[in-house]
Scaffold this motif. Sequence first.
Motif, PDB file in Angstrom:
ATOM      1  N   GLU A 357       0.830  -1.211   0.000  1.00  0.00           N
ATOM      2  CA  GLU A 357       0.000   0.000   0.000  1.00  0.00           C
ATOM      3  C   GLU A 357       0.864   1.261   0.000  1.00  0.00           C
ATOM      4  O   GLU A 357       0.548   2.237  -0.696  1.00  0.00           O
ATOM      5  CB  GLU A 357      -0.923  -0.016   1.212  1.00  0.00           C
ATOM      6  N   THR A 358       1.953   1.238   0.760  1.00  0.00           N
ATOM      7  CA  THR A 358       2.854   2.394   0.792  1.00  0.00           C
ATOM      8  C   THR A 358       3.460   2.652  -0.581  1.00  0.00           C
ATOM      9  O   THR A 358       3.485   3.791  -1.059  1.00  0.00           O
ATOM     10  CB  THR A 358       3.978   2.157   1.822  1.00  0.00           C
ATOM     11  N   VAL A 359       3.938   1.596  -1.220  1.00  0.00           N
ATOM     12  CA  VAL A 359       4.577   1.760  -2.527  1.00  0.00           C
ATOM     13  C   VAL A 359       3.549   2.157  -3.582  1.00  0.00           C
ATOM     14  O   VAL A 359       3.843   2.970  -4.477  1.00  0.00           O
ATOM     15  CB  VAL A 359       5.334   0.481  -2.919  1.00  0.00           C
ATOM     16  N   GLN A 360       2.349   1.609  -3.483  1.00  0.00           N
ATOM     17  CA  GLN A 360       1.306   2.035  -4.423  1.00  0.00           C
ATOM     18  C   GLN A 360       1.047   3.537  -4.299  1.00  0.00           C
ATOM     19  O   GLN A 360       0.852   4.230  -5.310  1.00  0.00           O
ATOM     20  CB  GLN A 360       0.010   1.259  -4.153  1.00  0.00           C
ATOM     21  N   GLY A 361       1.062   4.043  -3.065  1.00  0.00           N
ATOM     22  CA  GLY A 361       0.894   5.479  -2.860  1.00  0.00           C
ATOM     23  C   GLY A 361       2.022   6.279  -3.481  1.00  0.00           C
ATOM     24  O   GLY A 361       1.781   7.324  -4.123  1.00  0.00           O
ATOM     25  N   GLN A 362       3.241   5.787  -3.312  1.00  0.00           N
ATOM     26  CA  GLN A 362       4.401   6.467  -3.906  1.00  0.00           C
ATOM     27  C   GLN A 362       4.317   6.440  -5.427  1.00  0.00           C
ATOM     28  O   GLN A 362       4.656   7.432  -6.102  1.00  0.00           O
ATOM     29  CB  GLN A 362       5.693   5.776  -3.455  1.00  0.00           C
ATOM     30  N   MET A 363       3.856   5.321  -5.962  1.00  0.00           N
ATOM     31  CA  MET A 363       3.729   5.204  -7.420  1.00  0.00           C
ATOM     32  C   MET A 363       2.663   6.161  -7.946  1.00  0.00           C
ATOM     33  O   MET A 363       2.833   6.775  -9.002  1.00  0.00           O
ATOM     34  CB  MET A 363       3.391   3.758  -7.796  1.00  0.00           C
ATOM     35  N   GLY A 364       1.557   6.291  -7.187  1.00  0.00           N
ATOM     36  CA  GLY A 364       0.507   7.222  -7.599  1.00  0.00           C
ATOM     37  C   GLY A 364       1.004   8.656  -7.616  1.00  0.00           C
ATOM     38  O   GLY A 364       0.717   9.414  -8.550  1.00  0.00           O
ATOM     39  N   SER A 365       1.786   9.031  -6.607  1.00  0.00           N
ATOM     40  CA  SER A 365       2.359  10.372  -6.556  1.00  0.00           C
ATOM     41  C   SER A 365       3.296  10.617  -7.728  1.00  0.00           C
ATOM     42  O   SER A 365       3.302  11.697  -8.333  1.00  0.00           O
ATOM     43  CB  SER A 365       3.101  10.593  -5.241  1.00  0.00           C
ATOM     44  N   ALA A 366       4.100   9.600  -8.042  1.00  0.00           N
ATOM     45  CA  ALA A 366       5.048   9.727  -9.151  1.00  0.00           C
ATOM     46  C   ALA A 366       4.293   9.898 -10.472  1.00  0.00           C
ATOM     47  O   ALA A 366       4.701  10.688 -11.333  1.00  0.00           O
ATOM     48  CB  ALA A 366       5.964   8.506  -9.216  1.00  0.00           C
ATOM     49  N   GLN A 367       3.188   9.165 -10.619  1.00  0.00           N
ATOM     50  CA  GLN A 367       2.391   9.245 -11.848  1.00  0.00           C
ATOM     51  C   GLN A 367       1.764  10.636 -11.988  1.00  0.00           C
ATOM     52  O   GLN A 367       1.758  11.224 -13.077  1.00  0.00           O
ATOM     53  CB  GLN A 367       1.302   8.182 -11.829  1.00  0.00           C
ATOM     54  N   GLU A 368       1.268  11.168 -10.856  1.00  0.00           N
ATOM     55  CA  GLU A 368       0.659  12.504 -10.890  1.00  0.00           C
ATOM     56  C   GLU A 368       1.685  13.563 -11.275  1.00  0.00           C
ATOM     57  O   GLU A 368       1.389  14.473 -12.069  1.00  0.00           O
ATOM     58  CB  GLU A 368       0.064  12.824  -9.525  1.00  0.00           C
ATOM     59  N   LYS A 369       2.896  13.457 -10.723  1.00  0.00           N
ATOM     60  CA  LYS A 369       3.946  14.435 -11.058  1.00  0.00           C
ATOM     61  C   LYS A 369       4.322  14.339 -12.526  1.00  0.00           C
ATOM     62  O   LYS A 369       4.580  15.357 -13.190  1.00  0.00           O
ATOM     63  CB  LYS A 369       5.177  14.181 -10.191  1.00  0.00           C
ATOM     64  N   ALA A 370       4.362  13.095 -13.047  1.00  0.00           N
ATOM     65  CA  ALA A 370       4.729  12.914 -14.447  1.00  0.00           C
ATOM     66  C   ALA A 370       3.697  13.502 -15.381  1.00  0.00           C
ATOM     67  O   ALA A 370       4.005  13.982 -16.488  1.00  0.00           O
ATOM     68  CB  ALA A 370       4.922  11.428 -14.733  1.00  0.00           C
ATOM     69  N   GLU A 371       2.421  13.495 -14.943  1.00  0.00           N
ATOM     70  CA  GLU A 371       1.332  13.967 -15.807  1.00  0.00           C
ATOM     71  C   GLU A 371       1.079  15.459 -15.672  1.00  0.00           C
ATOM     72  O   GLU A 371       0.374  16.043 -16.480  1.00  0.00           O
ATOM     73  CB  GLU A 371       0.059  13.190 -15.472  1.00  0.00           C
ATOM     74  N   SER A 372       1.641  16.058 -14.616  1.00  0.00           N
ATOM     75  CA  SER A 372       1.382  17.475 -14.377  1.00  0.00           C
ATOM     76  C   SER A 372       2.320  18.388 -15.172  1.00  0.00           C
ATOM     77  O   SER A 372       3.323  17.967 -15.694  1.00  0.00           O
ATOM     78  CB  SER A 372       1.533  17.790 -12.893  1.00  0.00           C
TER      79      SER A 372
END
Length: 372
Positions: A357-372
């Motif tokens: 769950e922690t890593v999934q959260g980190q991955m989601g944050s990374a995806q959001e930064k990449a798309e912004s």
Amino acid sequence: MTDRLKALADAGVSIWLDDLSRERIETGNLADLVATSSVTGVTTNPTIFQGAISNGERYDAQVAELVAADKDVDEVIFALTTTDVRNACDILAPVAAATKDDGRVSIEVEPTLANDTEATIASAKALWAAVDRPNALIKIPATLEGLPAITEAIGSGISVNVTLIFSTERYLQVMDAYLAGLEQAKAAGLDLSTIRSVASFFVSRVDTEIDARLEKIGSDEALALRGKAAVANARIAYAAYESVFSSDRWQALASVGANKQRPLWASTGVKNPAYPDTLYVTDLVVADTVNTMPEKTLEAFADHGEVTGDEVTGKGEEAREVFGALEAVGIDLDDVFRVLEVEGVDKFKASWIELVETVQGQMGSAQEKAES
């Protein structure tokens, strides 16, 4: 180097830190502990990695790269943890070169595989190949399904830290699995001198479980036994170790270069504040063993720990008397060890879920930064 930790090391106890993080690696903290605190090894588990990854930004760049490469959460966890262990192995490589058995860093197979032999074997081989360091140890749980995986890993030349051992009965099976693996390795023509293993015998959880049962019984005889079971259990286990590693079967392997599977005292952080916080270090001092400590226990021993000599050798009979007294007041030791093993596996599985769950959260944050 603190005098108290040096005294412990001089008594033959290898001090391994039960913690790892990228921050420890990159700031030089781990190297400092090796240089100044007699630390000669590191152990990890999913709980440790969950804490490390959730509490720092040092993983963000690698997570972003892995997300960009379209890796799934299991692949990301695998990459993050094996990177840390590989780098820790490099820091400890000089210790491994200078000593016979130390300088080791442990990484655990996925806990959800604890009752699946073939999947555990596959995970162990994948971790060993990915870390790609001779001073790594792959942690395999001492479940019934884990035993043949231990044999297969050792037989393939993989060094193993057997974890979640609670009873001497299971410990004897672990040692048998290790020797069987060495015999397979020998038959395959492998160099046995390159294979290392430790057997992680859990300590504090035994007192936690048995003390609760003693308090439920509530008699004076029962209450007088609180805090005695864990050390007694470890001392009985050590007597079994001495027997196995003086046998003819062992001597045949030692003669062609095999290394003993050293006892490792795990779960040595004291959970009951009524007990001395260095109890499971001082009372288990014996040469050629490992004590893997959380930093809090390491610091406590550095501050006020005492080495009073060998507290284990020759104390098996005294320890068996403690077990006799426990049974006399109504403690079902077989049930205790069954419960501890099941709970131990369940706790590691729960930690793995938290890590995912922690890593999934980190991955989601990374995806959001990449798309912004």
